[in-house]
Write a protein that holds these residues in place. Sequence first.
Motif, PDB file in Angstrom:
ATOM      1  N   ILE A 112       0.853  -1.185   0.000  1.00  0.00           N
ATOM      2  CA  ILE A 112       0.000   0.000   0.000  1.00  0.00           C
ATOM      3  C   ILE A 112       0.887   1.234   0.000  1.00  0.00           C
ATOM      4  CG2 ILE A 112      -1.756   1.303   1.273  1.00  0.00           C
ATOM      5  CD1 ILE A 112      -2.705  -1.332   2.479  1.00  0.00           C
ATOM      6  N   TYR A 150       0.899   0.993   6.928  1.00  0.00           N
ATOM      7  CA  TYR A 150       0.247  -0.314   7.050  1.00  0.00           C
ATOM      8  C   TYR A 150       1.216  -1.344   7.623  1.00  0.00           C
ATOM      9  CZ  TYR A 150       2.526  -2.745   3.149  1.00  0.00           C
ATOM     10  OH  TYR A 150       3.440  -3.383   2.347  1.00  0.00           O
ATOM     11  N   ILE A 162      -6.990  -1.346   8.870  1.00  0.00           N
ATOM     12  CA  ILE A 162      -8.222  -1.152   8.099  1.00  0.00           C
ATOM     13  C   ILE A 162      -8.211   0.222   7.428  1.00  0.00           C
ATOM     14  CG2 ILE A 162     -10.722  -0.879   8.266  1.00  0.00           C
ATOM     15  CD1 ILE A 162     -10.714  -3.011  10.441  1.00  0.00           C
ATOM     16  N   ALA A 202      -6.056   0.023   4.398  1.00  0.00           N
ATOM     17  CA  ALA A 202      -6.716  -0.746   3.341  1.00  0.00           C
ATOM     18  C   ALA A 202      -7.811   0.084   2.673  1.00  0.00           C
ATOM     19  CB  ALA A 202      -7.294  -2.035   3.912  1.00  0.00           C
ATOM     20  N   LEU A 203      -8.599   0.792   3.476  1.00  0.00           N
ATOM     21  CA  LEU A 203      -9.665   1.625   2.913  1.00  0.00           C
ATOM     22  C   LEU A 203      -9.071   2.760   2.080  1.00  0.00           C
ATOM     23  CD1 LEU A 203     -12.154   1.867   5.926  1.00  0.00           C
ATOM     24  CD2 LEU A 203     -12.434   0.555   3.827  1.00  0.00           C
ATOM     25  N   SER A 243      -6.394   2.617   0.334  1.00  0.00           N
ATOM     26  CA  SER A 243      -5.954   2.089  -0.956  1.00  0.00           C
ATOM     27  C   SER A 243      -7.137   1.836  -1.883  1.00  0.00           C
ATOM     28  CB  SER A 243      -5.164   0.792  -0.756  1.00  0.00           C
ATOM     29  OG  SER A 243      -6.021  -0.285  -0.405  1.00  0.00           O
ATOM     30  N   VAL A 244      -8.277   1.438  -1.301  1.00  0.00           N
ATOM     31  CA  VAL A 244      -9.461   1.143  -2.113  1.00  0.00           C
ATOM     32  C   VAL A 244     -10.091   2.409  -2.669  1.00  0.00           C
ATOM     33  CG1 VAL A 244     -11.800   0.196  -2.088  1.00  0.00           C
ATOM     34  CG2 VAL A 244      -9.959  -1.004  -0.897  1.00  0.00           C
ATOM     35  N   PHE A 295      -4.442  -9.969  -4.670  1.00  0.00           N
ATOM     36  CA  PHE A 295      -4.887  -8.870  -3.816  1.00  0.00           C
ATOM     37  C   PHE A 295      -5.851  -7.892  -4.476  1.00  0.00           C
ATOM     38  CE2 PHE A 295      -0.668 -10.009  -2.026  1.00  0.00           C
ATOM     39  CZ  PHE A 295      -1.107 -10.428  -0.768  1.00  0.00           C
ATOM     40  N   ARG A 296      -6.001  -7.962  -5.793  1.00  0.00           N
ATOM     41  CA  ARG A 296      -6.958  -7.060  -6.443  1.00  0.00           C
ATOM     42  C   ARG A 296      -8.381  -7.520  -6.157  1.00  0.00           C
ATOM     43  NH1 ARG A 296      -6.164  -7.023 -12.480  1.00  0.00           N
ATOM     44  NH2 ARG A 296      -5.516  -9.175 -12.200  1.00  0.00           N
ATOM     45  N   ILE A 319      -8.886  -5.156  -3.828  1.00  0.00           N
ATOM     46  CA  ILE A 319      -8.669  -4.474  -2.554  1.00  0.00           C
ATOM     47  C   ILE A 319      -7.419  -3.605  -2.625  1.00  0.00           C
ATOM     48  CG2 ILE A 319      -8.297  -4.781  -0.084  1.00  0.00           C
ATOM     49  CD1 ILE A 319     -11.089  -5.537  -1.076  1.00  0.00           C
ATOM     50  N   ILE A 320      -6.362  -4.162  -3.227  1.00  0.00           N
ATOM     51  CA  ILE A 320      -5.114  -3.425  -3.417  1.00  0.00           C
ATOM     52  C   ILE A 320      -5.055  -2.944  -4.864  1.00  0.00           C
ATOM     53  CG2 ILE A 320      -2.596  -3.598  -3.369  1.00  0.00           C
ATOM     54  CD1 ILE A 320      -3.986  -3.700  -0.609  1.00  0.00           C
ATOM     55  N   ILE A 357      -9.320 -12.541  -7.727  1.00  0.00           N
ATOM     56  CA  ILE A 357     -10.136 -13.120  -6.661  1.00  0.00           C
ATOM     57  C   ILE A 357     -10.127 -14.640  -6.750  1.00  0.00           C
ATOM     58  CG2 ILE A 357     -12.475 -13.301  -5.734  1.00  0.00           C
ATOM     59  CD1 ILE A 357     -12.942 -10.420  -6.701  1.00  0.00           C
TER      60      ILE A 357
END
Length: 335
Positions: free
Chosen positions: A88, A94, A107, A110-111, A113-114, A168-169, A171-172, A280
């Motif tokens: 990230i 992170y 979290i 992560a948020l 990055s999204v 990781f996609r 999300i990343i 995924i």
Amino acid sequence: MSASPVRKLLVVGGNGFIGSAICRAALAKGIQVTSVSSSGRPYTTPKGHTPVWTSKVTWLKGSAHNPTTFSDVLADVHGVVHTLGTLIEDGGKYKQAIREGNVTKMIGSALGSVFGFQNPLKGSSEGSYEDINRDSALRVCEAFLSSGQGKQSPKPRPFIYISAEDVFRPIIPARYIETKREAEMGIEAMLSTSPPGQYRGVYIRPSLVYHAHYRPLTTPAAAIFDLSASLHRKIPQGIPKPSQLLHYLGAALSPQSSLSIRNAPGPLKDASLGSPLDSIANAITIPPIHVDHVAEATVIALGDSTVRGVVGVGRMRELIGWWPEDQHHSTQKAI
């Protein structure tokens, strides 16, 4: 297995999570280890302890973007492992959150990055995916090749790049895995122009890397992904699997890879990226891997001149001779 030609090793980022595990595993094989990092400090545990093994490593301060700061080491070692990377783009927040076991901070990263906020690196190359994941590796590899000019090695000197599986996609951001693949291709292109038999590239692609004590926040996710991978392996043939449906939808919705590899070197013919649905599908079928297993497989790859190209999770497990009980007859290779 071929006798190990690597007696002296340079680990770029040896005081990090994966880098420290590789240093420890290499020492266990009798290899002389030097670590280069931006701080030059020895590895410490999340609780601030300094393990005994760190006294056997030479810890140097240097910049991967300016390898002249450790060019004398490059000329002396028999192999290099590049472990730098960022998941990230948040200035390392992170990583600190994971070390501390701080769920809220993790979290938040992560948020960020999204949704594209909380990113102080936008508009700056320093600390970006391109800067850390790709360019640092290319500069070190370039210097490693230069250090061997005019020399003859009895066996290929390995350059090992710690890359990643595409799990990781979305999300990343996609640029994380894209810069990893760009680094692989750039390294392989450089190695392909070197004198025959003098160098070999190895691209270690772990999935989710976990450790119960040093990275406790990774353990719940690792348990879930491991269960998912195990359940997928047990689905009888002929019954559609969720991963197959995701791959099918991904191909239908995104027929063209987001990363062009038409001219990718031979060992990287499987470097293409599909849609986020493919990522995924990978996440629910490729099991997580313990950091010590990544390190052990990396050290084995260092010493075995027959290992080159992409080494995925399945191949890592083959190298270390470890398989879950239900996976003896369904090996997964990524070569």
